[in-house]
Design a protein around this motif. Structure first.
Motif, mmCIF file in Angstrom:
data_model
loop_
_atom_site.group_PDB
_atom_site.id
_atom_site.type_symbol
_atom_site.label_atom_id
_atom_site.label_comp_id
_atom_site.label_asym_id
_atom_site.label_seq_id
_atom_site.Cartn_x
_atom_site.Cartn_y
_atom_site.Cartn_z
ATOM 1 N N ASN A 63 0.821 -1.205 0.000
ATOM 2 C CA ASN A 63 0.000 0.000 0.000
ATOM 3 C C ASN A 63 0.860 1.263 0.000
ATOM 4 O OD1 ASN A 63 -2.439 1.481 0.108
ATOM 5 N ND2 ASN A 63 -2.315 1.620 2.325
ATOM 6 N N LEU A 68 -3.621 3.513 -4.880
ATOM 7 C CA LEU A 68 -4.870 2.766 -5.021
ATOM 8 C C LEU A 68 -5.212 2.480 -6.476
ATOM 9 C CD1 LEU A 68 -7.599 1.615 -4.028
ATOM 10 C CD2 LEU A 68 -8.476 3.960 -4.047
ATOM 11 N N TYR A 115 -9.337 1.278 2.603
ATOM 12 C CA TYR A 115 -9.795 2.394 1.767
ATOM 13 C C TYR A 115 -11.245 2.751 2.060
ATOM 14 C CZ TYR A 115 -5.524 1.822 -0.943
ATOM 15 O OH TYR A 115 -4.212 1.746 -1.335
ATOM 16 N N GLU A 118 -11.365 4.651 5.281
ATOM 17 C CA GLU A 118 -10.901 6.030 5.116
ATOM 18 C C GLU A 118 -11.973 6.926 4.505
ATOM 19 O OE1 GLU A 118 -7.334 5.640 2.803
ATOM 20 O OE2 GLU A 118 -6.175 4.897 4.511
#
Length: 181
Positions: A63, A68, A115, A118
């Motif tokens: 990551n 992404l 993700y 977040e």
């Protein structure tokens, strides 16, 4: 519904969920088609699940190195290519591509949750993660009977090709949408 990035993360996550659940369900028939002695099934399952665990444990490293958008395209291509290879190869070598899918599963599953976390406020996080899980299960419930029918009526190889197409379409579409949000 309002957060476009979150919506497409869930769609992408669902396509990855269909891919990883399908390989789990189709692995045993694949082992049988490849004439793997049944005594090795447990060993293969242990290796596959351990590999997913190892990459999952180290997914944070990946990551940090790959953003992404790139990661979504890389994982999608890796899984789609692996499904095509599994369908095309009627030899024990096909197990390498099953392993690749499990390795990629170990990377993408925790990262998708991260993700999604977040993008979600803490007061809605449990609900959103439940929606993600629901989307994965509903997507699999829709595709699995059809893929099973294709495997039974035609061949397991055709089911892998169809699975590659389905995953490629939905994963690439959602990755494209995320890259434009």
């Amino acid at each position: 519904l309002r957060n476009k990035k979150l919506r497409w993360l869930i769609v992408f996550s669902a396509s990855m969920g269909v891919a990883t659940l399908s390989i789990a369900w189709f692995s045993q028939p694949l082992f049988k088609n490849l004439e793997v002695p049944i005594i090795y099934f447990g060993i293969l399952w242990a290796i596959l699940n351990a590999s997913a665990g190892i990459t999952s444990f180290n997914s944070h490293v990946i990551n940090r190195k790959i953003n992404l958008k790139k990661l979504m395209f890389i994982i999608t291509l890796g899984i789609v290519f692996s499904f095509i290879a599994i369908g095309a190869i009627n030899h024990l070598f096909a197990l390498i591509f099953v392993l690749i899918i499990y390795l990629l599963r170990g990377v993408i599953t925790p990262l998708m949750r991260t993700y999604i976390n977040e993008e979600t406020s803490s007061n809605k996080r449990a609900t959103v993660l439940s929606i993600r899980s629901f989307a994965i299960r509903v997507s699999f419930a829709i595709t699995a009977p059809f893929l099973g029918y294709i495997a039974e009526a035609y061949t397991l190889n055709y089911a892998f090709y169809l699975l590659a197409f389905i995953v490629c379409f939905f994963a690439m579409w959602s990755a494209y949408k995320i890259s434009n949000t």
